[in-house]
Design a protein around this motif. Structure first.
Motif, PDB file in Angstrom:
ATOM      1  N   PHE A  40       0.953  -1.275   0.037  1.00  0.00           N
ATOM      2  CA  PHE A  40      -0.003  -0.076   0.236  1.00  0.00           C
ATOM      3  C   PHE A  40       0.830   1.371   0.014  1.00  0.00           C
ATOM      4  O   PHE A  40       0.586   2.152  -0.630  1.00  0.00           O
ATOM      5  CB  PHE A  40      -0.741  -0.250   1.235  1.00  0.00           C
ATOM      6  N   CYS A  44      -0.252   3.008  -3.316  1.00  0.00           N
ATOM      7  CA  CYS A  44      -1.772   3.436  -3.251  1.00  0.00           C
ATOM      8  C   CYS A  44      -1.572   4.838  -2.110  1.00  0.00           C
ATOM      9  O   CYS A  44      -2.348   5.621  -2.602  1.00  0.00           O
ATOM     10  CB  CYS A  44      -2.386   2.555  -2.373  1.00  0.00           C
ATOM     11  N   CYS A  47      -1.748   8.696  -3.547  1.00  0.00           N
ATOM     12  CA  CYS A  47      -3.299   9.222  -3.832  1.00  0.00           C
ATOM     13  C   CYS A  47      -4.157   9.081  -2.751  1.00  0.00           C
ATOM     14  O   CYS A  47      -5.499   9.509  -2.805  1.00  0.00           O
ATOM     15  CB  CYS A  47      -3.775   8.553  -5.010  1.00  0.00           C
ATOM     16  N   LEU A  57     -10.702   7.904   0.442  1.00  0.00           N
ATOM     17  CA  LEU A  57     -10.280   6.738   0.865  1.00  0.00           C
ATOM     18  C   LEU A  57      -8.906   7.229   1.440  1.00  0.00           C
ATOM     19  O   LEU A  57      -8.167   7.263   0.424  1.00  0.00           O
ATOM     20  CB  LEU A  57     -10.384   5.565  -0.083  1.00  0.00           C
ATOM     21  N   LEU A  59      -5.543   5.324   2.735  1.00  0.00           N
ATOM     22  CA  LEU A  59      -4.948   3.885   3.031  1.00  0.00           C
ATOM     23  C   LEU A  59      -3.444   3.889   3.873  1.00  0.00           C
ATOM     24  O   LEU A  59      -2.518   3.249   3.198  1.00  0.00           O
ATOM     25  CB  LEU A  59      -4.636   3.244   1.810  1.00  0.00           C
ATOM     26  N   ARG A  77     -11.089  -3.503  -6.552  1.00  0.00           N
ATOM     27  CA  ARG A  77     -10.286  -2.415  -7.592  1.00  0.00           C
ATOM     28  C   ARG A  77      -9.170  -3.231  -8.035  1.00  0.00           C
ATOM     29  O   ARG A  77      -8.722  -2.981  -9.151  1.00  0.00           O
ATOM     30  CB  ARG A  77     -10.149  -1.164  -6.889  1.00  0.00           C
ATOM     31  N   LEU A  86     -11.799   1.745 -13.319  1.00  0.00           N
ATOM     32  CA  LEU A  86     -11.779   1.860 -12.022  1.00  0.00           C
ATOM     33  C   LEU A  86     -10.546   1.051 -11.410  1.00  0.00           C
ATOM     34  O   LEU A  86     -10.605   0.724 -10.227  1.00  0.00           O
ATOM     35  CB  LEU A  86     -12.927   1.071 -11.605  1.00  0.00           C
ATOM     36  N   PRO A  89      -3.696   0.271  -8.907  1.00  0.00           N
ATOM     37  CA  PRO A  89      -3.638   1.653  -8.853  1.00  0.00           C
ATOM     38  C   PRO A  89      -3.965   2.414 -10.170  1.00  0.00           C
ATOM     39  O   PRO A  89      -3.346   2.008 -11.072  1.00  0.00           O
ATOM     40  CB  PRO A  89      -2.142   1.695  -8.279  1.00  0.00           C
ATOM     41  N   LEU A  90      -4.376   3.461  -9.799  1.00  0.00           N
ATOM     42  CA  LEU A  90      -4.877   4.351 -11.051  1.00  0.00           C
ATOM     43  C   LEU A  90      -3.433   4.726 -11.827  1.00  0.00           C
ATOM     44  O   LEU A  90      -2.780   5.333 -10.963  1.00  0.00           O
ATOM     45  CB  LEU A  90      -5.677   5.540 -10.555  1.00  0.00           C
TER      46      LEU A  90
HETATM   47  C1  HEC Z   1      -2.886   8.137  -9.148  1.00  0.00           C
HETATM   48  C2  HEC Z   1      -3.822   8.088  -8.054  1.00  0.00           C
HETATM   49  C3  HEC Z   1      -3.851   6.688  -7.307  1.00  0.00           C
HETATM   50  C4  HEC Z   1      -3.357   5.999  -6.956  1.00  0.00           C
HETATM   51  C5  HEC Z   1      -1.939   5.555  -6.974  1.00  0.00           C
HETATM   52  C6  HEC Z   1      -4.227   4.896  -6.473  1.00  0.00           C
HETATM   53  N1  HEC Z   1      -5.682   5.581  -6.362  1.00  0.00           N
HETATM   54 FE1  HEC Z   1      -7.172   4.459  -5.488  1.00  0.00          FE
HETATM   55  N2  HEC Z   1      -8.308   6.263  -6.201  1.00  0.00           N
HETATM   56  C7  HEC Z   1      -7.665   7.250  -6.729  1.00  0.00           C
HETATM   57  C8  HEC Z   1      -8.948   8.092  -7.002  1.00  0.00           C
HETATM   58  C9  HEC Z   1      -8.751   9.606  -7.689  1.00  0.00           C
HETATM   59  C10 HEC Z   1     -10.222   7.513  -6.744  1.00  0.00           C
HETATM   60  C11 HEC Z   1     -11.577   8.020  -6.681  1.00  0.00           C
HETATM   61  C12 HEC Z   1     -12.040   7.723  -8.176  1.00  0.00           C
HETATM   62  C13 HEC Z   1     -12.507   6.234  -8.159  1.00  0.00           C
HETATM   63  O1  HEC Z   1     -13.564   5.856  -7.447  1.00  0.00           O
HETATM   64  O2  HEC Z   1     -12.237   5.625  -9.136  1.00  0.00           O
HETATM   65  C14 HEC Z   1      -9.816   6.061  -6.139  1.00  0.00           C
HETATM   66  C15 HEC Z   1     -10.742   5.139  -5.565  1.00  0.00           C
HETATM   67  C16 HEC Z   1     -10.350   4.018  -5.017  1.00  0.00           C
HETATM   68  C17 HEC Z   1     -10.927   2.933  -4.270  1.00  0.00           C
HETATM   69  C18 HEC Z   1     -12.714   3.306  -4.071  1.00  0.00           C
HETATM   70  C19 HEC Z   1     -12.857   4.130  -3.240  1.00  0.00           C
HETATM   71  C20 HEC Z   1     -14.449   4.215  -2.506  1.00  0.00           C
HETATM   72  O3  HEC Z   1     -14.695   4.515  -1.326  1.00  0.00           O
HETATM   73  O4  HEC Z   1     -15.144   4.134  -3.543  1.00  0.00           O
HETATM   74  C21 HEC Z   1     -10.453   1.993  -3.673  1.00  0.00           C
HETATM   75  C22 HEC Z   1     -10.704   0.938  -2.988  1.00  0.00           C
HETATM   76  C23 HEC Z   1      -8.974   2.354  -3.966  1.00  0.00           C
HETATM   77  N3  HEC Z   1      -8.882   3.696  -4.750  1.00  0.00           N
HETATM   78  C24 HEC Z   1      -8.199   1.606  -3.844  1.00  0.00           C
HETATM   79  C25 HEC Z   1      -6.724   1.869  -4.358  1.00  0.00           C
HETATM   80  C26 HEC Z   1      -5.524   0.859  -4.093  1.00  0.00           C
HETATM   81  C27 HEC Z   1      -5.729  -0.377  -3.273  1.00  0.00           C
HETATM   82  C28 HEC Z   1      -4.284   1.510  -4.470  1.00  0.00           C
HETATM   83  C29 HEC Z   1      -2.980   0.818  -4.422  1.00  0.00           C
HETATM   84  C30 HEC Z   1      -2.780  -0.381  -5.116  1.00  0.00           C
HETATM   85  C31 HEC Z   1      -4.664   2.706  -5.288  1.00  0.00           C
HETATM   86  N4  HEC Z   1      -6.236   2.827  -4.957  1.00  0.00           N
HETATM   87  C32 HEC Z   1      -3.977   3.443  -5.848  1.00  0.00           C
HETATM   88  C33 HEC Z   1      -6.643   7.464  -7.133  1.00  0.00           C
HETATM   89  C34 HEC Z   1      -5.445   6.603  -6.847  1.00  0.00           C
END
Ligand code: HEC
Length: 114
Positions: A40, A44, A47, A57, A59, A77, A86, A89-90
Motif C-alpha cells: 500500500f 496507493c 493518492c 479513501l 490507506l 479494484r 476503475l 492503482p490508478l
Molecule cells: C494516481 C492516484 C491513485 C493511486 C496510485 C491509487 N488510487 Fe485508488 N483512487 C484514486 C482516485 C482518484 C479514486 C476515486 C475515483 C474512483 O473511485 O475510481 C480512487 C478510488 C479508490 C477506491 C474506491 C474508494 C471508494 O470508497 O469508492 C479504492 C478501494 C481504491 N482507490 C484503492 C486503491 C488501492 C488499493 C491502490 C493501490 C494498489 C490505489 N487505490 C492507488 C486514485 C488513486
C-alpha cells in the motif's frame, strides 16, 4: 561441458526463485508489517493519504487498510482488468499476481495486525 550447463541452469533456477518483490512474505500467512503495508505504501498512499484522500479513501494505517480490504473495495479494484477505468492503482501497472494473492490471503486470515 555438461557440468557447466548444469551449473548455469542451477544458478538460473536459484535466481528465478530468489527474484520476488516481497521475498520475506509467507504467502499463506503474510505479515501486515513486512508484506501488506509496503504494498500500500509503494502503490496507493501517494493518492490515498490525509492531504489527498482519492475517492475519500485513506490507506495509511492498519485500521484504514484493514477496513478497506475487509469491505471488499480494495480487492474489487485491484482485480479489475488493466483497461477498466476503475482499476487500482490508478494510472500504473496492475499489482503483481503475488501482491494480489498476498492481499487476498491476508483478508482470508481476517487481516491480522502481525
Ligand atoms: C494516481 C492516484 C491513485 C493511486 C496510485 C491509487 N488510487 Fe485508488 N483512487 C484514486 C482516485 C482518484 C479514486 C476515486 C475515483 C474512483 O473511485 O475510481 C480512487 C478510488 C479508490 C477506491 C474506491 C474508494 C471508494 O470508497 O469508492 C479504492 C478501494 C481504491 N482507490 C484503492 C486503491 C488501492 C488499493 C491502490 C493501490 C494498489 C490505489 N487505490 C492507488 C486514485 C488513486
Amino acid at each position: 561441458m555438461r557440468f557447466y550447463i548444469i551449473t548455469i541452469l542451477f544458478f538460473l533456477l536459484i535466481n528465478a526463485c530468489a527474484y520476488d518483490e516481497l521475498p520475506l512474505c509467507e504467502i499463506n500467512n503474510p505479515s501486515f508489517t513486512e508484506c501488506i503495508k509496503p504494498i500500500f505504501t509503494d502503490n496507493c498512499v501517494s493518492c490515498h493519504n490525509q492531504q489527498q484522500p482519492g475517492g475519500n479513501l485513506i490507506l495509511e494505517t492498519y485500521y484504514d487498510i484493514s477496513q478497506a480490504v475487509k469491505n471488499g473495495d480494495v480487492i474489487d479494484r485491484i482485480l479489475r482488468e488493466h483497461s477498466d477505468p476503475l482499476v487500482m492503482p490508478l494510472g500504473s501497472p496492475k499489482l503483481s499476481e503475488s501482491e494480489i494473492q498476498l492481499i487476498i490471503n491476508w483478508n482470508e486470515n481476517e487481516t491480522p495486525n502481525n
